[in-house]
Design a protein around this motif. Structure first.
Motif, PDB file in Angstrom:
ATOM      1  N   LEU A  83      47.258  36.656  40.506  1.00 44.80           N
ATOM      2  CA  LEU A  83      48.085  37.820  40.234  1.00 44.80           C
ATOM      3  C   LEU A  83      47.458  38.606  39.094  1.00 44.80           C
ATOM      4  O   LEU A  83      47.190  38.068  38.026  1.00 44.80           O
ATOM      5  CB  LEU A  83      49.508  37.384  39.868  1.00 44.80           C
ATOM      6  CG  LEU A  83      50.487  38.484  39.534  1.00 44.80           C
ATOM      7  CD1 LEU A  83      50.778  39.346  40.760  1.00 44.80           C
ATOM      8  CD2 LEU A  83      51.777  37.886  38.991  1.00 44.80           C
ATOM      9  N   VAL A  84      47.197  39.890  39.318  1.00 43.07           N
ATOM     10  CA  VAL A  84      46.655  40.763  38.286  1.00 43.07           C
ATOM     11  C   VAL A  84      47.796  41.389  37.496  1.00 43.07           C
ATOM     12  O   VAL A  84      47.780  41.418  36.267  1.00 43.07           O
ATOM     13  CB  VAL A  84      45.750  41.857  38.906  1.00 43.07           C
ATOM     14  CG1 VAL A  84      45.289  42.856  37.861  1.00 43.07           C
ATOM     15  CG2 VAL A  84      44.572  41.233  39.627  1.00 43.07           C
ATOM     16  N   SER A  85      48.820  41.890  38.214  1.00 39.29           N
ATOM     17  CA  SER A  85      49.943  42.558  37.576  1.00 39.29           C
ATOM     18  C   SER A  85      51.102  42.669  38.557  1.00 39.29           C
ATOM     19  O   SER A  85      50.896  42.762  39.765  1.00 39.29           O
ATOM     20  CB  SER A  85      49.513  43.963  37.124  1.00 39.29           C
ATOM     21  OG  SER A  85      50.596  44.666  36.571  1.00 39.29           O
ATOM     22  N   SER A  86      52.320  42.670  38.021  1.00 41.80           N
ATOM     23  CA  SER A  86      53.517  42.924  38.818  1.00 41.80           C
ATOM     24  C   SER A  86      54.393  43.861  37.998  1.00 41.80           C
ATOM     25  O   SER A  86      54.821  43.512  36.900  1.00 41.80           O
ATOM     26  CB  SER A  86      54.251  41.619  39.133  1.00 41.80           C
ATOM     27  OG  SER A  86      55.379  41.881  39.930  1.00 41.80           O
ATOM     28  N   ILE A  87      54.633  45.048  38.537  1.00 39.82           N
ATOM     29  CA  ILE A  87      55.349  46.098  37.806  1.00 39.82           C
ATOM     30  C   ILE A  87      56.538  46.550  38.652  1.00 39.82           C
ATOM     31  O   ILE A  87      56.387  46.805  39.849  1.00 39.82           O
ATOM     32  CB  ILE A  87      54.429  47.305  37.541  1.00 39.82           C
ATOM     33  CG1 ILE A  87      53.137  46.866  36.869  1.00 39.82           C
ATOM     34  CG2 ILE A  87      55.139  48.360  36.704  1.00 39.82           C
ATOM     35  CD1 ILE A  87      52.023  47.879  36.986  1.00 39.82           C
ATOM     36  N   TYR A 131      40.874  43.068  46.740  1.00 37.81           N
ATOM     37  CA  TYR A 131      42.161  43.121  46.055  1.00 37.81           C
ATOM     38  C   TYR A 131      43.227  43.577  47.053  1.00 37.81           C
ATOM     39  O   TYR A 131      42.928  44.082  48.130  1.00 37.81           O
ATOM     40  CB  TYR A 131      42.127  44.117  44.889  1.00 37.81           C
ATOM     41  CG  TYR A 131      41.244  43.713  43.739  1.00 37.81           C
ATOM     42  CD1 TYR A 131      41.803  43.222  42.559  1.00 37.81           C
ATOM     43  CD2 TYR A 131      39.867  43.843  43.802  1.00 37.81           C
ATOM     44  CE1 TYR A 131      41.011  42.876  41.482  1.00 37.81           C
ATOM     45  CE2 TYR A 131      39.058  43.489  42.742  1.00 37.81           C
ATOM     46  CZ  TYR A 131      39.635  43.006  41.584  1.00 37.81           C
ATOM     47  OH  TYR A 131      38.839  42.647  40.519  1.00 37.81           O
ATOM     48  N   LYS A 132      44.490  43.448  46.626  1.00 34.16           N
ATOM     49  CA  LYS A 132      45.595  43.908  47.458  1.00 34.16           C
ATOM     50  C   LYS A 132      46.734  44.349  46.542  1.00 34.16           C
ATOM     51  O   LYS A 132      46.971  43.752  45.498  1.00 34.16           O
ATOM     52  CB  LYS A 132      46.081  42.779  48.370  1.00 34.16           C
ATOM     53  CG  LYS A 132      47.306  43.132  49.193  1.00 34.16           C
ATOM     54  CD  LYS A 132      47.675  42.103  50.262  1.00 34.16           C
ATOM     55  CE  LYS A 132      47.903  40.730  49.727  1.00 34.16           C
ATOM     56  NZ  LYS A 132      48.401  39.799  50.753  1.00 34.16           N
ATOM     57  N   TYR A 175      44.173  39.784  42.986  1.00 37.22           N
ATOM     58  CA  TYR A 175      42.733  39.631  43.200  1.00 37.22           C
ATOM     59  C   TYR A 175      42.595  38.529  44.239  1.00 37.22           C
ATOM     60  O   TYR A 175      43.055  37.398  44.036  1.00 37.22           O
ATOM     61  CB  TYR A 175      42.061  39.257  41.879  1.00 37.22           C
ATOM     62  CG  TYR A 175      40.573  39.031  41.948  1.00 37.22           C
ATOM     63  CD1 TYR A 175      39.710  40.020  42.419  1.00 37.22           C
ATOM     64  CD2 TYR A 175      40.012  37.825  41.506  1.00 37.22           C
ATOM     65  CE1 TYR A 175      38.331  39.820  42.451  1.00 37.22           C
ATOM     66  CE2 TYR A 175      38.640  37.621  41.530  1.00 37.22           C
ATOM     67  CZ  TYR A 175      37.812  38.619  42.015  1.00 37.22           C
ATOM     68  OH  TYR A 175      36.453  38.422  42.053  1.00 37.22           O
ATOM     69  N   LEU A 176      41.988  38.821  45.396  1.00 37.02           N
ATOM     70  CA  LEU A 176      41.994  37.903  46.529  1.00 37.02           C
ATOM     71  C   LEU A 176      40.815  36.939  46.572  1.00 37.02           C
ATOM     72  O   LEU A 176      40.823  36.022  47.405  1.00 37.02           O
ATOM     73  CB  LEU A 176      42.055  38.696  47.835  1.00 37.02           C
ATOM     74  CG  LEU A 176      43.266  39.626  47.985  1.00 37.02           C
ATOM     75  CD1 LEU A 176      43.172  40.412  49.288  1.00 37.02           C
ATOM     76  CD2 LEU A 176      44.564  38.866  47.908  1.00 37.02           C
ATOM     77  N   GLU A 177      39.815  37.110  45.740  1.00 31.82           N
ATOM     78  CA  GLU A 177      38.626  36.238  45.760  1.00 31.82           C
ATOM     79  C   GLU A 177      38.968  34.847  45.216  1.00 31.82           C
ATOM     80  O   GLU A 177      39.869  34.702  44.383  1.00 31.82           O
ATOM     81  CB  GLU A 177      37.501  36.854  44.935  1.00 31.82           C
ATOM     82  CG  GLU A 177      37.021  38.205  45.438  1.00 31.82           C
ATOM     83  CD  GLU A 177      36.364  38.163  46.808  1.00 31.82           C
ATOM     84  OE1 GLU A 177      35.675  37.187  47.127  1.00 31.82           O
ATOM     85  OE2 GLU A 177      36.542  39.132  47.561  1.00 31.82           O
ATOM     86  N   THR A 204      54.870  56.298  40.943  1.00 32.89           N
ATOM     87  CA  THR A 204      53.481  55.899  40.742  1.00 32.89           C
ATOM     88  C   THR A 204      53.399  54.628  39.901  1.00 32.89           C
ATOM     89  O   THR A 204      54.077  54.505  38.885  1.00 32.89           O
ATOM     90  CB  THR A 204      52.692  57.025  40.056  1.00 32.89           C
ATOM     91  OG1 THR A 204      52.764  58.182  40.898  1.00 32.89           O
ATOM     92  CG2 THR A 204      51.244  56.654  39.861  1.00 32.89           C
ATOM     93  N   PHE A 205      52.579  53.706  40.369  1.00 31.40           N
ATOM     94  CA  PHE A 205      52.275  52.481  39.642  1.00 31.40           C
ATOM     95  C   PHE A 205      50.803  52.534  39.264  1.00 31.40           C
ATOM     96  O   PHE A 205      49.992  53.127  39.981  1.00 31.40           O
ATOM     97  CB  PHE A 205      52.519  51.255  40.522  1.00 31.40           C
ATOM     98  CG  PHE A 205      53.957  51.084  40.934  1.00 31.40           C
ATOM     99  CD1 PHE A 205      54.843  50.400  40.129  1.00 31.40           C
ATOM    100  CD2 PHE A 205      54.416  51.614  42.130  1.00 31.40           C
ATOM    101  CE1 PHE A 205      56.167  50.235  40.501  1.00 31.40           C
ATOM    102  CE2 PHE A 205      55.742  51.456  42.521  1.00 31.40           C
ATOM    103  CZ  PHE A 205      56.614  50.761  41.699  1.00 31.40           C
ATOM    104  N   LYS A 206      50.455  51.894  38.147  1.00 27.36           N
ATOM    105  CA  LYS A 206      49.036  51.845  37.786  1.00 27.36           C
ATOM    106  C   LYS A 206      48.700  50.474  37.224  1.00 27.36           C
ATOM    107  O   LYS A 206      49.542  49.782  36.659  1.00 27.36           O
ATOM    108  CB  LYS A 206      48.673  52.939  36.790  1.00 27.36           C
ATOM    109  CG  LYS A 206      49.288  52.789  35.416  1.00 27.36           C
ATOM    110  CD  LYS A 206      48.857  53.940  34.514  1.00 27.36           C
ATOM    111  CE  LYS A 206      49.530  53.810  33.147  1.00 27.36           C
ATOM    112  NZ  LYS A 206      49.122  54.889  32.261  1.00 27.36           N
ATOM    113  N   VAL A 207      47.462  50.110  37.427  1.00 29.03           N
ATOM    114  CA  VAL A 207      46.926  48.892  36.852  1.00 29.03           C
ATOM    115  C   VAL A 207      45.657  49.298  36.106  1.00 29.03           C
ATOM    116  O   VAL A 207      44.868  50.122  36.599  1.00 29.03           O
ATOM    117  CB  VAL A 207      46.686  47.812  37.937  1.00 29.03           C
ATOM    118  CG1 VAL A 207      45.608  48.206  38.912  1.00 29.03           C
ATOM    119  CG2 VAL A 207      46.390  46.468  37.319  1.00 29.03           C
ATOM    120  N   GLN A 208      45.501  48.782  34.880  1.00 27.10           N
ATOM    121  CA  GLN A 208      44.370  49.176  34.034  1.00 27.10           C
ATOM    122  C   GLN A 208      43.579  47.957  33.592  1.00 27.10           C
ATOM    123  O   GLN A 208      44.138  46.867  33.415  1.00 27.10           O
ATOM    124  CB  GLN A 208      44.873  49.910  32.787  1.00 27.10           C
ATOM    125  CG  GLN A 208      45.529  51.234  33.112  1.00 27.10           C
ATOM    126  CD  GLN A 208      46.067  51.923  31.867  1.00 27.10           C
ATOM    127  OE1 GLN A 208      46.837  51.339  31.127  1.00 27.10           O
ATOM    128  NE2 GLN A 208      45.659  53.162  31.657  1.00 27.10           N
TER     129      GLN A 208
END
Length: 193
Positions: free
Chosen positions: A141-145, A172-173, A134-136, A158-162
């Motif tokens: 860091l939101v998630s690292s998979i 975001y990035k 989240y860049l704001e 495929t990666f997913k974030v929920q």
């Protein structure tokens, strides 16, 4: 009519030497057949230019070097290196794990965001990682998979974030790395629905 035995033995020895020399075998002349004093010993060399014609090499087949060259093994083409070909974001995927509708803009009530990573080439084992940020503000860091992959050709990972709640609005990035090295990234936004 009888022929003397010495010329017949000489012709037989010469013919045997030429035939064996043409197929690449080298055998010595039998002891019972003496070589004539004026004939040099036969030598076959793998050079492409033929030696000067002499009594012992004039009847050598000229195609010998061509047949040796055609017997060389054919090298297999090198395996294609394993690379990330494409990164696609979206809110839904199909059975093949591909994003069905690419987007870089999502709404706060989208529960899942997918990153579909298309790879090419072969690998016996590599690690793909998706780092969601989240860049704001100060950024977080939101998630690292990470996922391991082994493939002999093109593949989709495929990666997913929920988020069961509403996503915060903003920029975001997602960054994709291959064995720890960054290889692709994509910015996206989340807006109010």
């Amino acid at each position: 009519m009888t022929r003397p035995m010495r010329p017949i033995a000489l012709y037989g020895t010469l013919l045997t030497g030429l035939l064996l020399g043409g197929c690449g075998k080298h055998e010595s002349t039998p002891a019972s057949a003496p070589a004539p004093a004026s004939t040099a010993p036969m030598a076959i060399t793998p050079t492409p230019t033929p030696p000067p014609a002499t009594a012992s090499t004039a009847a050598s087949p000229p195609a010998r070097t061509a047949s040796v060259a055609s017997a060389a093994p054919v090298a297999a083409p090198p395996a294609a290196p394993f690379t990330v070909a494409r990164l696609t974001l979206g809110s839904t995927v199909n059975a093949e794990h591909q994003v069905t509708r690419a987007s870089n803009s999502f709404t706060t009530n989208d529960k899942t965001i997918y990153a579909s990573v298309a790879t090419e080439g072969s690998t016996g084992g590599a690690t793909l990682n998706a780092k969601w940020s989240y860049l704001e503000g100060q950024g977080q860091l939101v998630s690292s998979i990470s996922q391991s992959i082994a493939t002999d050709g093109p593949a989709i990972t495929t990666f997913k974030v929920q988020n069961p709640d509403l996503w915060p609005e903003g920029k975001y990035k997602v960054e994709i790395s291959l064995d720890g090295k960054p290889v692709a990234k994509q910015d996206f936004q989340i807006r109010k629905s």
